[in-house]
Design a protein around this motif. Structure first.
Motif, mmCIF file in Angstrom:
data_model
loop_
_atom_site.group_PDB
_atom_site.id
_atom_site.type_symbol
_atom_site.label_atom_id
_atom_site.label_comp_id
_atom_site.label_asym_id
_atom_site.label_seq_id
_atom_site.Cartn_x
_atom_site.Cartn_y
_atom_site.Cartn_z
ATOM 1 N N ARG A 140 -9.109 -44.933 42.521
ATOM 2 C CA ARG A 140 -8.762 -46.236 41.981
ATOM 3 C C ARG A 140 -9.892 -47.263 42.091
ATOM 4 O O ARG A 140 -10.173 -47.982 41.144
ATOM 5 N N GLY B 290 -11.510 -49.566 38.259
ATOM 6 C CA GLY B 290 -10.370 -50.394 37.890
ATOM 7 C C GLY B 290 -9.096 -49.593 37.798
ATOM 8 O O GLY B 290 -8.886 -48.644 38.549
ATOM 9 N N ASP B 291 -8.301 -49.943 36.814
ATOM 10 C CA ASP B 291 -6.969 -49.365 36.723
ATOM 11 C C ASP B 291 -6.903 -48.407 35.543
ATOM 12 O O ASP B 291 -6.322 -48.704 34.520
ATOM 13 N N GLY C 126 -3.154 -46.934 34.897
ATOM 14 C CA GLY C 126 -2.244 -47.945 34.364
ATOM 15 C C GLY C 126 -2.567 -48.282 32.915
ATOM 16 O O GLY C 126 -1.665 -48.343 32.071
ATOM 17 N N SER C 127 -3.863 -48.466 32.622
ATOM 18 C CA SER C 127 -4.211 -48.865 31.260
ATOM 19 C C SER C 127 -3.964 -47.716 30.285
ATOM 20 O O SER C 127 -3.552 -47.937 29.148
ATOM 21 N N PHE D 132 -2.608 -57.523 31.819
ATOM 22 C CA PHE D 132 -2.795 -56.086 32.029
ATOM 23 C C PHE D 132 -3.538 -55.467 30.852
ATOM 24 O O PHE D 132 -3.127 -55.599 29.703
ATOM 25 N N GLU E 110 -10.172 -51.761 29.055
ATOM 26 C CA GLU E 110 -10.659 -51.246 30.331
ATOM 27 C C GLU E 110 -12.035 -50.587 30.141
ATOM 28 O O GLU E 110 -12.955 -50.806 30.924
#
Lengths: 311, 280
Positions: free
Chosen positions: B61, B65-66, B69-70, B221, B227
């Motif tokens: 992680r 970044g994420d 999630g993205s 988000f 991202e």
């Protein structure tokens, strides 16, 4: 498959042929009309909410004021007067138009050649469709990744520089390959040639092959056939492709930022900088000006080729 | 097959076409190769060993970044956009087969949606949310922004489909006593199904890869392209390529599934003896 059909539709002037009402419709005319409205309602609502109202909002906000902290509802022409008197604006537009012109010429040349090969030289339909799909697949993948993928090729230590160095053609790595106008135009051509290939290919597939035979029988050389028969008949496709490429390049900010490495500017990039500084009214005025320029360019292209006449 | 000598022009154009395909696929192939760099490898050749280090790195992680999630958000948003694009395009496509007041206007509005620069859509929707004090989010503002990009494609495909559609089938169904819904469900829908796969493909992939319209509308988000864009400014390791390889592989999988599905549906339809839509 679908993409060529879709664009071909516009090429022929867009609207499906309106037909006389069916017997059922004759019996229930009002009901049928009502059904039409119900069926287009979702489309109309979505376009109203997310296209029309946003653009109107931009127009309204372009007359607002702003300071470092907030935007203030008002009716002032400051944003426009700044835009129109700033020396920067002209430079930005000239630079953006330069990208558009270069991208247009290159995508048109490459797109026409590729479409011509597919339409007139590949004889089996299966191969034609396979190669066509091969050309369209990248359209469905990420533009950002396609831009990033030039780094290992164009970078200071990239493949191209390595090759040039080892061949002794240059004695130190070329710096202009990545983060330059060259890289930006290359990326545009890489990303958008597809938008030329598809409509031009579609136009070419509609050309009656008898016309070409007639031209050949009348003594035309291959070059004359292309110039006097194929090219004029491809005009609708060329127009559609040009509209796509020019509008995409004029509004672009991400390609210029990524491939220009912060060294180059365009109208869209300037606007996105204003947005990130929360100078919304200034960005809105920029947006209105850009929209006007883009619509004028599209109108000019539609004038050269009367798209509606192709119905 | 005709046996005919190929002209010099053919070979020149064939070579040009080959170069074009290389131009299209070459760069992406290099990042696929480079994503398997050894742990000490850099962003360019030479390869410093071969490993899956950077793929493993993706799932740590703190490194990037994420990503998870993205990725999930982008898939959810893509599916949502796909479903809405399908329903709205088919429905509007059916309506445009008849004349109605405002049809021309709505058609040009749809085309305008295609040529208005993306950044304007993002700015406009962002402004509305900011003035109204709403929180932009991928499922509201970004969803709307994506639809302005996918719906024109969907609708134009439906135009192409219905222009080649033989109405005799519908009339026959109606003459046999089918209601409007039955005609659509059992006659029209199976005939246009292969093209709907095309609409779905456009809907999903254009949303999944969309950047310019999402930048101002995604809210707090990120979607995957945002991202990735963020990574280009601060990540200088091949983990960037690993991400590119994964998402491009995902896109290719989707494209292949769609093409295969369309082909299977078309074969099935052909087996059942219909020739409607053969021009598509």
């Amino acid at each position: 498959m679908s993409p060529d059909g879709a664009v071909g539709e516009v090429a022929r002037g867009g609207l499906p042929r309106g037909r006389p009402a069916s017997p059922a419709a004759a019996r229930f005319p009002r009901l049928r009309a009502g059904a039409s409205y119900l069926q287009v309602a979702p489309l109309a609502v979505i376009l109203a909410l997310f296209l029309v109202i946003p653009i109107l909002t931009i127009v309204v906000v372009s007359f607002w004021r702003f300071d470092e902290y907030r935007i203030i509802p008002d009716v002032v022409l400051d944003n426009y007067s700044y835009l129109l008197t700033s020396a920067v604006t002209l430079g930005l537009y000239l630079n953006t138009l330069k990208y558009a012109a270069l991208a247009w010429v290159l995508t048109l040349g490459i797109g026409f050649a590729v479409a011509y090969f597919l339409a007139f030289h590949v004889r089996s339909t299966t191969w034609q469709m396979t190669l066509f799909v091969l050309c369209t697949i990248p359209f469905w993948t990420s533009n950002i990744i396609r831009m990033i993928s030039w780094i290992p090729f164009l970078g200071r230590h990239g493949l191209l520089n390595q090759a040039l160095l080892s061949l002794g053609l240059v004695d130190r790595p070329l710096e202009f390959l990545l983060f330059s106008d060259f890289a930006i135009v290359l990326a545009f051509v890489h990303l958008y040639t597809l938008f030329m290939v598809v409509p031009i290919f579609n136009s070419m597939m509609r050309i009656d092959r008898a016309l070409i035979e007639a031209a050949v029988d009348a003594g035309a050389t291959a070059r004359q056939v292309v110039w006097h028969v194929v090219l004029p008949l491809c005009k609708p496709g060329i127009a559609i492709g040009s509209i796509f490429v020019v509008t995409l390049v004029m509004g672009d900010f991400i390609t210029v930022r990524l491939m220009g490495g912060g060294q180059r500017a365009s109208v869209g990039l300037a606007m996105s900088n204003e947005i990130s500084l929360l100078q919304y009214p200034a960005a809105a005025a920029d947006a209105v000006a850009l929209l006007a320029v883009v619509l004028l360019m599209v109108a000019a292209m539609m004038r050269i080729v009367d798209v509606r006449k192709e119905l | 097959m005709r046996r005919e000598r190929r002209s010099l022009g053919f070979w020149l154009l064939a070579a040009f076409f080959g170069l074009f395909v290389l131009f299209l696929y070459g760069p992406i192939s290099t990042i696929v190769i480079l994503s398997f760099q050894g742990p000490d490898g850099g962003l360019t050749f030479p390869m410093n060993g071969v490993s899956t280090h950077w793929f493993a790195n993706l799932f740590e992680r703190q490194a990037v970044g994420d990503f998870g999630g993205s990725f999930t958000r982008s898939i959810e948003l893509g599916l949502l956009v796909m479903a809405i694009t399908l329903v709205v395009s088919v429905s509007a496509g059916l309506a445009f087969r008849r004349r109605f007041r405002g049809a021309t206007f709505l058609f040009y509005l749809t085309v305008a949606s295609l040529i208005v620069p993306s950044i304007l859509i993002g700015l406009g929707i962002g402004l509305i949310f900011s003035i109204a004090g709403w929180q932009p989010a991928w499922y509201s503002s970004a969803l709307g922004a994506h639809l302005t990009w996918t719906l024109p494609f969907g609708l134009l495909i439906m135009f192409a489909v219905f222009n080649r559609f033989d109405r005799a089938y519908e009339e026959a169904a109606r003459d046999l006593g089918a209601g409007a819904w039955q005609t659509f469900r059992f006659v029209v829908l199976p005939l246009i199904a292969p093209s709907l796969v095309g609409v779905a493909l456009f809907g999903f992939t254009l949303s999944y890869d969309e950047f310019a319209r999402t930048l101002m509308t995604a809210g707090s988000f990120n979607t995957l392209p945002l991202e990735i864009y963020g990574m280009t400014t601060n990540v200088t390791t091949p983990v960037l390529y690993a991400l590119g390889t994964l998402t491009t592989g995902f896109s290719f999988a989707i494209i292949l599934i769609c093409l295969a599905t369309a082909l299977i549906l078309q074969r099935r339809r052909a087996r059942h003896g219909s020739d409607a839509g053969k021009g598509v």
